[in-house]
Design an enzyme around this catalytic site. Structure first.
Site, short mmCIF file in Angstrom:
data_model
loop_
_atom_site.label_atom_id
_atom_site.label_comp_id
_atom_site.label_asym_id
_atom_site.label_seq_id
_atom_site.Cartn_x
_atom_site.Cartn_y
_atom_site.Cartn_z
N GLY A 13 -43.11 59.57 -101.73
CA GLY A 13 -42.16 60.05 -102.74
C GLY A 13 -42.15 61.57 -102.77
N ALA A 24 -45.21 78.50 -97.93
CA ALA A 24 -46.44 79.31 -97.90
C ALA A 24 -47.22 79.04 -96.63
CB ALA A 24 -47.29 79.00 -99.13
N ARG A 74 -41.19 56.53 -96.66
CA ARG A 74 -42.35 55.65 -96.78
C ARG A 74 -42.41 54.89 -95.47
NH1 ARG A 74 -43.98 56.37 -101.91
NH2 ARG A 74 -42.42 56.61 -103.55
N SER A 107 -49.90 58.58 -98.32
CA SER A 107 -49.68 59.57 -97.26
C SER A 107 -51.00 60.22 -96.84
CB SER A 107 -48.73 60.66 -97.74
OG SER A 107 -47.56 60.07 -98.22
N ILE A 135 -45.60 63.21 -108.37
CA ILE A 135 -45.34 63.45 -109.79
C ILE A 135 -46.25 62.59 -110.66
CG2 ILE A 135 -42.94 64.15 -109.46
CD1 ILE A 135 -42.22 61.26 -110.58
N ASP A 136 -46.84 61.52 -110.09
CA ASP A 136 -47.66 60.58 -110.88
C ASP A 136 -48.99 61.19 -111.34
OD1 ASP A 136 -45.60 58.93 -110.12
OD2 ASP A 136 -46.76 57.84 -108.62
N GLY A 179 -44.32 56.95 -112.87
CA GLY A 179 -45.76 57.17 -112.82
C GLY A 179 -46.47 56.08 -112.04
N ALA A 195 -44.19 62.44 -129.57
CA ALA A 195 -43.79 61.03 -129.66
C ALA A 195 -44.70 60.31 -130.65
CB ALA A 195 -43.86 60.38 -128.29
N ARG A 269 -33.36 51.11 -129.20
CA ARG A 269 -32.64 51.53 -128.00
C ARG A 269 -33.64 51.84 -126.89
NH1 ARG A 269 -27.11 52.55 -129.00
NH2 ARG A 269 -26.69 51.42 -130.92
#
Ligand code: F6P
Length: 371
Positions: A13, A24, A74, A107, A135-136, A179, A195, A269
């Protein structure tokens, strides 16, 4: 150092900031006299020998872009030994001495296997350094992975917007965030947006308990003498209850719990943020961490290191046999790649001290919020 060829790939991902790491690593590698090439589309591209030269001119403009300029994929086939042999042959045929893999758990596992001396045998030696990018934030022994900060900011921005309309209508929203099996993004963004509840897989709660938790939160907020009775609940995707079912179960229980017309009119919702969370321009922090990772990775490779993962200020105390501050940057550690991946397994299974601490901290936060 001159004459060494370093290949860079992004895999799995994508994560905002990957381009900063590529940039860099390219700039530093070239300045140290190495030849730098990119592998397009991760391990899939490696199997197709999709090598491209990387020069300062190629990477300069990419820093601000989300996604990855090299493309990603992937590649399940890479689990097979004969497929990895083909990848290794392609690297050897292109004269690659060192490989930087920028990606997540799967990976970096691929990188470790690719450079396994038993699998290489008498073939051309290969050094690898992994850069944690997901991002997880589910990689062990690194405080942050590339992409996490941007994803968190995206979630906070989206939730702030939802909070406006939720407050206007006194509504309850359950917002699902990415996540995979890790609740980090749900937990941290729940704190950042204020939250009322965070649902994450590490808590290990059964469905009925989760429904009761939501109902308890909504009833508590609605019975408080406050102006706003909006409720925001952040749910990690790893809590594997389909959102529509969760909504129906919560609404049914709320109708039983809340009296008269209030209960009858209640309607929860749901919003699934999905891939929105993974895109967008990288934050300043992601650009910075990724650039520092890229710098350290190249310098470490050229200094002869291999089988390491660069890490951003690990949260745990780690023995010197597993990790040390890199000699190139006081905030970047070089940790044993196999050990980092083993810790990743424990983290995802909720068995690492860090996950247990996070879950415990949230029990206390929940108690405080229900006062
Ligand atoms: O690992 C990053 C991630 O975005 C997870 O949060 C999510 O579960 C998964 O990848 C989605 O992957 P794909 O885009 O391949 O469906």
């Amino acid at each position: 150092m001159a004459g060494k060829r370093i290949a860079i790939m992004t895999s799995g991902g994508d994560a905002p900031g990957m381009n900063a790491a590529i940039r860099a690593a390219t700039l530093v590698g070239r300045s140290l006299g190495a030849d730098v090439v990119g592998v397009e589309r991760g391990y899939k591209g490696l199997l197709e020998s999709a090598f491209v030269p990387l020069t300062p001119g190629d990477v300069q403009g990419s820093l601000r872009d989300g996604g990855t300029m090299l493309g990603s994929a992937r590649c399940k086939e890479f689990h097979r030994r004969e497929v990895r042999d083909r990848g290794r042959d392609n690297l050897a045929n292109h004269g690659v001495d060192g490989l930087i893999v920028i990606g997540g758990n799967g990976s970096l596992t691929g990188a470790l296997r690719l450079a396994d001396p038993d699998e290489i045998g008498g073939g051309r030696p290969l050094s690898v350094i992994g850069l944690p990018a997901s991002i997880d934030n589910d990689l062990g022994f690194t405080g942050m992975s590339i992409g996490v900060d941007t994803a968190m900011n995206t979630i906070v921005e989206a939730c702030d917007k939802i909070a406006d309309t939720a407050s206007a209508h006194d509504r309850t929203f359950i917002i699902e965030v990415m996540g995979r099996d890790c609740g980090y993004l749900a937990m941290t963004s729940a704190i950042a947006v204020g939250a009322d509840l965070a649902l994450f897989p590490e808590a290990g709660k059964p469905e009925a308990e989760i429904v009761e938790q939501i109902v308890e939160t909504v009833t508590t907020v609605r019975t408080r003498a406050r102006r706003s009775r909006r409720v925001l609940i952040i749910k990690a995707e790893g809590v594997a209850i389909p959102m529509e079912r969760l909504k129906q179960e919560v609404d049914a229980r709320l109708r039983e719990r809340l009296p008269g017309s209030e209960g009858a009119s209640i309607e929860t919702r749901v919003t699934v943020l999905g891939h929105v969370v993974r895109g967008g321009r990288p934050s300043a922090l992601d650009r910075l961490i990724a650039s520092r990772f890229g710098n350290v990775a190249v310098r470490a490779l050229l200094a002869g290191a291999s089988h390491k993962m660069a890490a951003w200020m690990p949260a745990q105390d780690l023995p010197a046999t597993i990790a040390a501050v890199s000699p190139f940057d006081p905030k970047i550690w070089l940790v044993d790649l196999a050990a980092a991946l083993a810790e990743t397994e424990r983290l995802i299974a909720g068995q690492s001290p860090l996950t247990r601490w996070r879950a415990g901290a949230f029990d206390e936060i929940e108690d405080a919020l229900l006062l």
